[in-house]
Design an enzyme around this catalytic site. Sequence first.
Site, PDB file in Angstrom:
ATOM      1  N   LYS A 188       0.836  -1.202   0.000  1.00  0.00           N
ATOM      2  CA  LYS A 188       0.000   0.000   0.000  1.00  0.00           C
ATOM      3  C   LYS A 188       0.874   1.256   0.000  1.00  0.00           C
ATOM      4  O   LYS A 188       0.670   2.176  -0.772  1.00  0.00           O
ATOM      5  CB  LYS A 188      -0.918  -0.028   1.224  1.00  0.00           C
ATOM      6  CG  LYS A 188      -1.798   1.186   1.340  1.00  0.00           C
ATOM      7  CD  LYS A 188      -2.784   1.072   2.482  1.00  0.00           C
ATOM      8  CE  LYS A 188      -3.466   2.424   2.678  1.00  0.00           C
ATOM      9  NZ  LYS A 188      -4.415   2.442   3.775  1.00  0.00           N
ATOM     10  N   GLU A 194      10.614  -4.639   4.224  1.00  0.00           N
ATOM     11  CA  GLU A 194      10.682  -6.046   3.823  1.00  0.00           C
ATOM     12  C   GLU A 194      10.364  -6.187   2.334  1.00  0.00           C
ATOM     13  O   GLU A 194      11.060  -6.875   1.581  1.00  0.00           O
ATOM     14  CB  GLU A 194       9.666  -6.891   4.621  1.00  0.00           C
ATOM     15  CG  GLU A 194       9.981  -7.051   6.103  1.00  0.00           C
ATOM     16  CD  GLU A 194       9.327  -5.990   6.964  1.00  0.00           C
ATOM     17  OE1 GLU A 194       9.044  -4.880   6.434  1.00  0.00           O
ATOM     18  OE2 GLU A 194       9.105  -6.251   8.154  1.00  0.00           O
ATOM     19  N   GLY A 246      -4.790  -1.639   4.913  1.00  0.00           N
ATOM     20  CA  GLY A 246      -3.962  -2.755   4.452  1.00  0.00           C
ATOM     21  C   GLY A 246      -4.597  -4.111   4.724  1.00  0.00           C
ATOM     22  O   GLY A 246      -4.670  -4.968   3.855  1.00  0.00           O
ATOM     23  N   ARG A 247      -5.084  -4.310   5.962  1.00  0.00           N
ATOM     24  CA  ARG A 247      -5.615  -5.641   6.322  1.00  0.00           C
ATOM     25  C   ARG A 247      -7.028  -5.857   5.812  1.00  0.00           C
ATOM     26  O   ARG A 247      -7.624  -6.903   6.077  1.00  0.00           O
ATOM     27  CB  ARG A 247      -5.516  -5.847   7.830  1.00  0.00           C
ATOM     28  CG  ARG A 247      -6.150  -4.754   8.671  1.00  0.00           C
ATOM     29  CD  ARG A 247      -5.720  -4.858  10.145  1.00  0.00           C
ATOM     30  NE  ARG A 247      -6.204  -3.732  10.939  1.00  0.00           N
ATOM     31  CZ  ARG A 247      -5.585  -2.568  11.062  1.00  0.00           C
ATOM     32  NH1 ARG A 247      -4.450  -2.348  10.415  1.00  0.00           N
ATOM     33  NH2 ARG A 247      -6.082  -1.603  11.812  1.00  0.00           N
ATOM     34  N   GLU A 332      -4.406  -6.459  14.954  1.00  0.00           N
ATOM     35  CA  GLU A 332      -3.925  -5.145  14.521  1.00  0.00           C
ATOM     36  C   GLU A 332      -5.075  -4.140  14.591  1.00  0.00           C
ATOM     37  O   GLU A 332      -4.868  -2.943  14.754  1.00  0.00           O
ATOM     38  CB  GLU A 332      -3.347  -5.211  13.093  1.00  0.00           C
ATOM     39  CG  GLU A 332      -2.458  -4.018  12.747  1.00  0.00           C
ATOM     40  CD  GLU A 332      -1.620  -4.215  11.488  1.00  0.00           C
ATOM     41  OE1 GLU A 332      -0.433  -4.568  11.590  1.00  0.00           O
ATOM     42  OE2 GLU A 332      -2.159  -4.014  10.382  1.00  0.00           O
ATOM     43  N   HIS A 363      -4.277 -32.914  18.030  1.00  0.00           N
ATOM     44  CA  HIS A 363      -3.126 -33.720  18.445  1.00  0.00           C
ATOM     45  C   HIS A 363      -1.974 -32.824  18.884  1.00  0.00           C
ATOM     46  O   HIS A 363      -0.814 -33.253  18.892  1.00  0.00           O
ATOM     47  CB  HIS A 363      -2.709 -34.634  17.292  1.00  0.00           C
ATOM     48  CG  HIS A 363      -3.831 -35.554  16.896  1.00  0.00           C
ATOM     49  ND1 HIS A 363      -4.054 -36.761  17.505  1.00  0.00           N
ATOM     50  CD2 HIS A 363      -4.856 -35.377  16.009  1.00  0.00           C
ATOM     51  CE1 HIS A 363      -5.142 -37.323  16.988  1.00  0.00           C
ATOM     52  NE2 HIS A 363      -5.646 -36.499  16.082  1.00  0.00           N
ATOM     53  N   LYS A 491       9.570  -0.623  14.061  1.00  0.00           N
ATOM     54  CA  LYS A 491      10.135  -0.300  12.740  1.00  0.00           C
ATOM     55  C   LYS A 491      11.231   0.756  12.887  1.00  0.00           C
ATOM     56  O   LYS A 491      12.289   0.654  12.276  1.00  0.00           O
ATOM     57  CB  LYS A 491       9.048   0.273  11.820  1.00  0.00           C
ATOM     58  CG  LYS A 491       8.073  -0.735  11.273  1.00  0.00           C
ATOM     59  CD  LYS A 491       7.155  -0.049  10.253  1.00  0.00           C
ATOM     60  CE  LYS A 491       5.935  -0.874   9.936  1.00  0.00           C
ATOM     61  NZ  LYS A 491       4.938  -0.166   9.144  1.00  0.00           N
TER      62      LYS A 491
HETATM   63  O1  F6P Z   1       3.453  -2.907   9.747  1.00  0.00           O
HETATM   64  C1  F6P Z   1       2.082  -3.043   9.655  1.00  0.00           C
HETATM   65  C2  F6P Z   1       1.582  -2.713   8.282  1.00  0.00           C
HETATM   66  O2  F6P Z   1       1.538  -1.347   8.115  1.00  0.00           O
HETATM   67  C3  F6P Z   1       0.238  -3.351   8.045  1.00  0.00           C
HETATM   68  O3  F6P Z   1      -0.795  -2.609   8.535  1.00  0.00           O
HETATM   69  C4  F6P Z   1       0.244  -3.522   6.564  1.00  0.00           C
HETATM   70  O4  F6P Z   1      -0.715  -4.442   6.153  1.00  0.00           O
HETATM   71  C5  F6P Z   1       1.666  -3.983   6.347  1.00  0.00           C
HETATM   72  O5  F6P Z   1       2.418  -3.240   7.261  1.00  0.00           O
HETATM   73  C6  F6P Z   1       2.189  -3.821   4.956  1.00  0.00           C
HETATM   74  O6  F6P Z   1       2.140  -2.492   4.541  1.00  0.00           O
HETATM   75  P1  F6P Z   1       2.273  -2.097   3.016  1.00  0.00           P
HETATM   76  O7  F6P Z   1       1.150  -2.710   2.287  1.00  0.00           O
HETATM   77  O8  F6P Z   1       2.226  -0.595   2.990  1.00  0.00           O
HETATM   78  O9  F6P Z   1       3.590  -2.606   2.525  1.00  0.00           O
END
Ligand code: F6P
Length: 526
Positions: A188, A194, A246-247, A332, A363, A491
Site C-alpha cells: 500500500k 521487507e 492494508g488488512r 492489529e 493432536h 520499525k
Molecule cells: O506494519 C504493519 C503494516 O503497516 C500493516 O498494517 C500492513 O498491512 C503492512 O504493514 C504492509 O504495509 P504495506 O502494504 O504498505 O507494505
Amino acid sequence: MFDALKQKAAAVADRRIDGLFDDAGRAGDFSLSALGMLFDYSKTQIDADIRAELLKLAETAGVEARRDAMFAGARINETEGRAVLHTALRNLDAAPVVVDGQDVMPEVLHTLSRMEKLSEELRASDVTDVVNIGIGGSDLGPKMAVLALAPYHDGPKCHFVSNVDGADIADTLAKCDPARTVFIVASKTFTTIETMTNAASAKAWLADKGVSDAGKFIALSSNVQKAGDFGIPAERVFGFEDWVGGRYSMWGPIGLSLMIAVGPANFRAFLSGGQAMDRHFQNAPLAENLPVLLALVGIWHNQGMGHGTRAVLPYDNRLSRLPAYLQQLEMESNGKGVSMDGADLPYNSGPVVWGEPGTNGQHAFYQLIHQGTRVVPCEFMVAAQGHEPALKHHHQLLVANCLAQSEALMRGRDLDEARGKVAGLFEGAELERQARHRVFPGNRPSTTLVYPKLDAETLGKIIALYEHRVFVEGVILNINSYDQWGVELGKELATALGPVVAGEAPTTGKDGSTAQLVDFVLGHQG
Ligand code: F6P
C-alpha cells in the site's frame, strides 16, 4: 461500562452450559441461519437475559450509526483522518459511494476491469509462476485465499514472499524459471522495508540470470508515484485509495494474485459473497445480524467472562492460513490501549487470537483447551461438503471430529465417569489418582459456523463476516479499529539498529541486553 455484563457473568460462572439444553428450543433460539450458513452459539453461557444485555451494549455504543457512517464514507478512522471503504471494492452493483463529494465507484470498477484484463492475459500466456511480494495485509489475505480456493486454481502457480529473511525469497526463487515468472510487488505504501528489499532482490535475481525485467513486474499500491520510481510502467500499476486499510485490502488490487490463480469469474464470486455479507450487516436487525452476534459472543467472553484469548479452529484444511489472517485482522485492529478520545482504555482490548485447522490441532494443543486451567473460547467452522467426492468418508470423519470437540468441551467427563474408565485397571487410592487425571471439567464455551462448501462466494462471506465482527467489537470497545500505531516503534528501532548489526555503528547508548546480543551476532559472522 461492562459492569452489568460482568455481574451477569459472575452469576452464571458455575452454571452448566449443557443444563441449558433442558430447554428444548435452545439450539434454535441461540443460533442464526443467514446467507446459507448456520451460526450456532448455543454452547455458550449466553441466555436470553445476557443476550439482551449484549444487544443493549451494541445499541448504546451506537453500532448502527457507526456502521452507516462507515458505509457512507465518513472519516471514521479519526487518527489518520481517513474514510473506511473496503466495502466499495465489492460493491458490484456500483451504487454510488461518495467520498469528499465524489463517487468513487467508476474508478473502482475501472481498476477491477484492468485487473481482469491483465489476469486473462497472464493466464493465457506461458507464465508458469507468479510471485507476490508483500507483507501483512499485502500478503496474508491473498495467500490465505489462494490456498482456500485451491480446487478452483487453474492459473499459474502462485508464491508468496513476505519475510525479510532472505530464506523466504531464496527458497521461492529456487522453484521458479526466471523466463516464465512474473513478480507482483504489493505494498500500500510502497515503502515497507521487507517488501522493498525483496523486490530489489527479485530484480537482481533476474539480472543475474540474464533475463530482462521488462514486463516482469506489476505493482499494487496507493503510492503510484513510488511504484513508478521502482521502474514499473503505469499500465502495470494498480492503485487504490487511502480509504482501503492494508488488512482490509484483498478485495481490490491486493487480490490480484488470487484473481490470476482462480480467474476473474471466481474473483467476482468472492466479491459478491463479501457484498452479500455487507447487505446483511447493513439491513438485518441487530439480534439477527451475523457479524453483530459473532461480535457480541466475543464481547461476552472477553469483557464479560474475562477470557482474554480465543481460538479459531477451521475444520477445513484449505483454511490453514485463516488463523494467521485473522490474527492481523483482529489484533492489529482491536489491540489498542487508548479509546477514541485518547483516554486509557479502562478494560481489556481485543483478545489474543490464534488457531490451527482441525483435526491437526487436536493432536497438539487441545489438551490445554480441554483440561488446562484457563478457559479458551473456541470458534469452530466446517463445511457441510468437501470438494473430494471420492473421499467422502474423510469429510464425514472431519465433521464428526469437529462436532465431537464442541460437545466434549461442553459436557466434559466427571469423576464418576472417569472412575468407570479405569475400573478394573487400578484399585483403591491408585484408582482414584488415575481417575482424577481423566476428568474433563467441561462447561467450556464454543461456537460453530457451518457453511455448505468452501467456494469463492462462501469464502467472501466468511471474510466479510469477520471484518464486520472486528468493526462491531471495536465500536463497543470505543477504539479505532483502523489505525495501527503500535507497529511503528519497532520499525523505527530496527532502522536505527541496521548499521549497528552491520558493524558500521557502535552500540553506544543501547541497553546492556541489546548491546550484548549485537556483540554475539557480530562475533559469529563466520
Ligand atoms: O506494519 C504493519 C503494516 O503497516 C500493516 O498494517 C500492513 O498491512 C503492512 O504493514 C504492509 O504495509 P504495506 O502494504 O504498505 O507494505
